[in-house]
Design a protein around this motif. Sequence first.
Motif, PDB file in Angstrom:
ATOM      1  N   VAL A 191       0.828  -1.202   0.000  1.00 24.42           N
ATOM      2  CA  VAL A 191       0.000   0.000   0.000  1.00 24.42           C
ATOM      3  C   VAL A 191       0.866   1.257   0.000  1.00 24.42           C
ATOM      4  N   GLU A 192       1.858   1.308   0.890  1.00 24.75           N
ATOM      5  CA  GLU A 192       2.639   2.531   1.056  1.00 24.75           C
ATOM      6  C   GLU A 192       3.507   2.822  -0.171  1.00 24.75           C
ATOM      7  N   GLU A 193       4.134   1.804  -0.731  1.00 19.87           N
ATOM      8  CA  GLU A 193       4.983   2.057  -1.901  1.00 19.87           C
ATOM      9  C   GLU A 193       4.149   2.447  -3.118  1.00 19.87           C
ATOM     10  N   THR A 194       2.980   1.835  -3.261  1.00 19.63           N
ATOM     11  CA  THR A 194       2.103   2.226  -4.366  1.00 19.63           C
ATOM     12  C   THR A 194       1.615   3.657  -4.188  1.00 19.63           C
ATOM     13  N   ALA A 195       1.259   4.010  -2.959  1.00 14.67           N
ATOM     14  CA  ALA A 195       0.762   5.364  -2.690  1.00 14.67           C
ATOM     15  C   ALA A 195       1.845   6.413  -2.963  1.00 14.67           C
ATOM     16  N   LYS A 196       3.065   6.154  -2.511  1.00  9.38           N
ATOM     17  CA  LYS A 196       4.151   7.111  -2.749  1.00  9.38           C
ATOM     18  C   LYS A 196       4.477   7.225  -4.236  1.00  9.38           C
ATOM     19  N   ALA A 197       4.411   6.110  -4.955  1.00 13.42           N
ATOM     20  CA  ALA A 197       4.708   6.130  -6.383  1.00 13.42           C
ATOM     21  C   ALA A 197       3.670   6.916  -7.167  1.00 13.42           C
ATOM     22  N   GLY A 198       2.530   7.209  -6.547  1.00  6.65           N
ATOM     23  CA  GLY A 198       1.527   8.023  -7.223  1.00  6.65           C
ATOM     24  C   GLY A 198       2.063   9.380  -7.635  1.00  6.65           C
ATOM     25  N   ALA A 199       2.972   9.960  -6.850  1.00  2.60           N
ATOM     26  CA  ALA A 199       3.567  11.250  -7.215  1.00  2.60           C
ATOM     27  C   ALA A 199       4.369  11.126  -8.503  1.00  2.60           C
TER      28      ALA A 199
END
Length: 400
Positions: free
Chosen positions: A125-133
């Motif tokens: 979840v966290e790596e996908t969310a950060k990669a959104g930028a």
Amino acid sequence: MRLSLPPLLGARRPPALVVCVLLSLCALLVGAVIHDETGTGGFLVGLGLATLPLPFVVLAARWLRTVAPWGWRSWLFAFGWGACVATLIALTANGLLVAWLTGEPARLAPSKPDTLELTVIAPMVEETAKAGALLVLWLRGTPRGNGVLFGLAVAGCAAAGFAFTENILYLGNAFAQDERLGVSGLWNSATVVTFVVRMLLAPFAHPLFSGLAGLGFGLAVVLGPRLGRWRLALPLVGLGLAMALHSLWNASTSLSFFRFSAVYLLLMIPVLAALCWVAVTVRRRELRLLRRTLNHYVAAGWLAPGEPSALGSPGGRARARRAARRARGAAGARALGDYQRAATELAGLRGEATRGRVPRDFAERERALLHTLWKQREFASATTLATARENAGAREAHRR
């Protein structure tokens, strides 16, 4: 390098005010959740301690901006995305996934996280969310410059923002725990232990994980013309490596001290060193390319002899900006900064065309950049050359 956009994605960009409002709303929601968990005292202590690494983030951004002429809005967006949007996504998605898989709700920093959440759900979840930028700025298509540096820089800023908010939460919870238990000494303080682990031992953890995803995005930009459709696999590979490293790191925190140290020294440090080596190597290569490419504009009369060397020197650029500020204040520093950014972007544009990748709007962009150089040339060119001569004279005097 221009990041190409499919026609469907060439829609009008949202105004900066809209972006600021959305980020602010996310910040308020996340702040309310953290305050509810930590209390006012814990929130303020966590906020104060979490700001300590931010000067290093600013220094890293300035270091990369030498060869990456992106405006501060892009950097601030990436940091804000990590600090506000990515943490809100993590807060929501972690809870929903844990509730769905185990039947038990979870918070952003649960007091007793289970193995499933630590090693599978949170990293994904966290790596996908950060990669959104990365995805947003990549699809937007505005950043120009080396793709690898773009990926590392945006990923690092987003990860630093995420770590900033997460540090507020963890440090605030630790302080609240110390208050409840009446702990006053340093040795038994959960706040001290949390500070040492998160701020001193591994402050680079989140930027390291996201850096792998950023490298995948950057390589997709650089190698895109050679790989064709296969280039889309590179960001996914980078994101997968980020998740795997994040999972291993989370799992190591529950191991013995010896095994944790082995993961830290034999995995985390070498991967961090490798990413730093990539950033330094690419930056040096881009500076050499900048100096070589700008010589074309010396021959055409747009730049004076000696300017490419000065514009391709990070120290020379900084000295010129300081001299411009002394001469004309903030307006002079802005004028020189515009001149340097235009020259850097012009070198990237010309280098891209030299390698056979001519953007559709090459002529239009080149004219706009040359116009910027022409507007600022009288002051900026003279200041750049004067500071370069002064520095050369000082080095010669020192050698004597």
